[in-house]
Design a protein around this motif. Sequence first.
Motif, PDB file in Angstrom:
ATOM      1  N   CYS A 106      -4.812  -1.546  -1.321  1.00 20.48           N
ATOM      2  CA  CYS A 106      -4.310  -1.899  -2.646  1.00 20.48           C
ATOM      3  C   CYS A 106      -3.607  -3.234  -2.507  1.00 20.48           C
ATOM      4  O   CYS A 106      -2.802  -3.392  -1.594  1.00 20.48           O
ATOM      5  CB  CYS A 106      -3.285  -0.858  -3.136  1.00 20.48           C
ATOM      6  N   TYR A 113      -1.941  -8.330  -7.547  1.00 23.10           N
ATOM      7  CA  TYR A 113      -2.304  -7.120  -8.308  1.00 23.10           C
ATOM      8  C   TYR A 113      -2.365  -7.376  -9.810  1.00 23.10           C
ATOM      9  O   TYR A 113      -3.042  -6.668 -10.538  1.00 23.10           O
ATOM     10  CB  TYR A 113      -1.481  -5.881  -7.906  1.00 23.10           C
ATOM     11  N   THR A 120      -7.030  -3.236  -9.983  1.00 25.47           N
ATOM     12  CA  THR A 120      -5.878  -2.669  -9.268  1.00 25.47           C
ATOM     13  C   THR A 120      -5.737  -1.178  -9.583  1.00 25.47           C
ATOM     14  O   THR A 120      -5.554  -0.346  -8.691  1.00 25.47           O
ATOM     15  CB  THR A 120      -4.580  -3.417  -9.646  1.00 25.47           C
ATOM     16  N   ASN A 124      -6.240   2.100  -7.091  1.00 23.27           N
ATOM     17  CA  ASN A 124      -5.252   3.158  -6.893  1.00 23.27           C
ATOM     18  C   ASN A 124      -5.784   4.530  -7.269  1.00 23.27           C
ATOM     19  O   ASN A 124      -5.546   5.510  -6.561  1.00 23.27           O
ATOM     20  CB  ASN A 124      -3.987   2.854  -7.707  1.00 23.27           C
ATOM     21  N   TYR A 158      -0.164  -1.433 -11.270  1.00 20.68           N
ATOM     22  CA  TYR A 158       0.241  -1.076  -9.911  1.00 20.68           C
ATOM     23  C   TYR A 158       1.110   0.187  -9.926  1.00 20.68           C
ATOM     24  O   TYR A 158       0.777   1.193  -9.307  1.00 20.68           O
ATOM     25  CB  TYR A 158       1.014  -2.249  -9.314  1.00 20.68           C
TER      26      TYR A 158
END
Length: 328
Positions: A106, A113, A120, A124, A158
């Motif tokens: 990541c 990000y 992003t 995740n 994020y």
Amino acid sequence: MAQEVSNGNHNSSAKPPPTPSPLRFSKFFQSNMRILVTGGAGFIGSHLVDKLMENEKNEVIVVDNYFTGSKDNLKKWIGHPRFELIRHDVTEPLLIEVDQIYHLACPASPIFYKYNPVKTIKTNVIGTLNMLGLAKRVGARKKATWGNVNPIGVRSCYDEGKRVAETLMFDYHRQHGIEIRIARIFNTYGPRMNIDDGRVVSNFIAQAIRGEPLTVQAPGTQTRSFCYVSDMVNGLIRLMEGENTGPINIGNPGEFTMLELAENVKELINPNVEIVMVENTPDDPRQRKPDITKAKELLGWEPKIKLRDGLPLMEEDFRLRLGVPGKN
Ligand SMILES: NC(=O)c1ccc[n+]([C@@H]2O[C@H](COP(=O)([O-])OP(=O)(O)OC[C@H]3O[C@@H](n4cnc5c(N)ncnc54)[C@H](O)[C@@H]3O)[C@@H](O)[C@H]2O)c1
Ligand SMILES: O=C(O)[C@H]1O[C@H](OP(=O)(O)OP(=O)(O)OC[C@H]2O[C@@H](n3ccc(=O)[nH]c3=O)[C@H](O)[C@@H]2O)[C@H](O)[C@@H](O)[C@@H]1O
């Protein structure tokens, strides 16, 4: 891990179990631990790989798409018989056989990000789902990381992505019995940080070496707590090897304002540089300091390296990569 369930009908005439082979202690019969590190070409991942490779019983497989990481970070291991490097994007399924997974893939720096927020969040969420699917299929133990939350802000791709990842980890744990460990990683610094990724420690060190002003983003009184990367790696391994699922904070509780950080870098790296105040970015957290009580109690872990000792350890690596020779 799957376990056979006894139905309680023990057959007394059953043969005794065979005597174990005397060869069982020979090196040949002791299988290695196959460890997958996603994002292993990145900053924390590559230091984790270095540490895992020190153990001769570990085989390390790195999966990375090189978005923010680099093969350069792993060059000493390329060609090593216990090491494998695979170019792969974790948003795509992966079929390999492993015993443990450190899922670090990541982009971590805010400018990276935020560059492609949709990617992003996919990294995740879908990336974590794929790694949990892999863990479920092969019965591996998986460890993921989490960062802090406004659901619609520019940092949400994020922050929220990490929150969903954590939910997924626990759902797979409860529903499928996957063994999980969750680390909440706080700001980490050290050699191999990307020079121009905008993170504060790498920015200040690079600026000090180049003789440029250190750019403190307003108001400068916001705080962070910085953990040296070797302490971080030891904490992650301790968590993986222990029995606690977490979430557990891994970080260094020593708290500094960004002005204090700039003053430290100036004093330690280049006393001739100026410190200037520049504009900040939206949603910048005003304070961050980990409570590491759980890590101390449950893992027997705490960071050892103070900020003033860690900062000079980055200088040589940064000078080499910036092509600026040392003072002596
Ligand atoms: N460094 C910190 O201060 C910090 C703080 C909190 C959390 N974390 C977390 O720790 C982990 C590692 O951070 P880092 O500082 O080493 O960052 P980094 O950007 O140096 O490393 C991330 C690595 O993941 C790879 N990657 C990104 N997207 C990918 C994808 N879709 N498929 C495969 N590989 C992909 C990148 O190429 C890179 O090598 C991240 O999960 C990050 O969110 C880091
Ligand atoms: O867990 C998270 O949420 C994320 O936290 C951090 O993001 P951040 O704390 O914002 O880190 P930096 O970009 O290094 O900024 C730290 C502070 O330094 C300030 N800063 C940054 C750069 C600079 O040149 N000057 C400066 O004063 C920022 O305003 C901020 O207050 C990490 O960099 C991410 O890896 C992590 O994933």
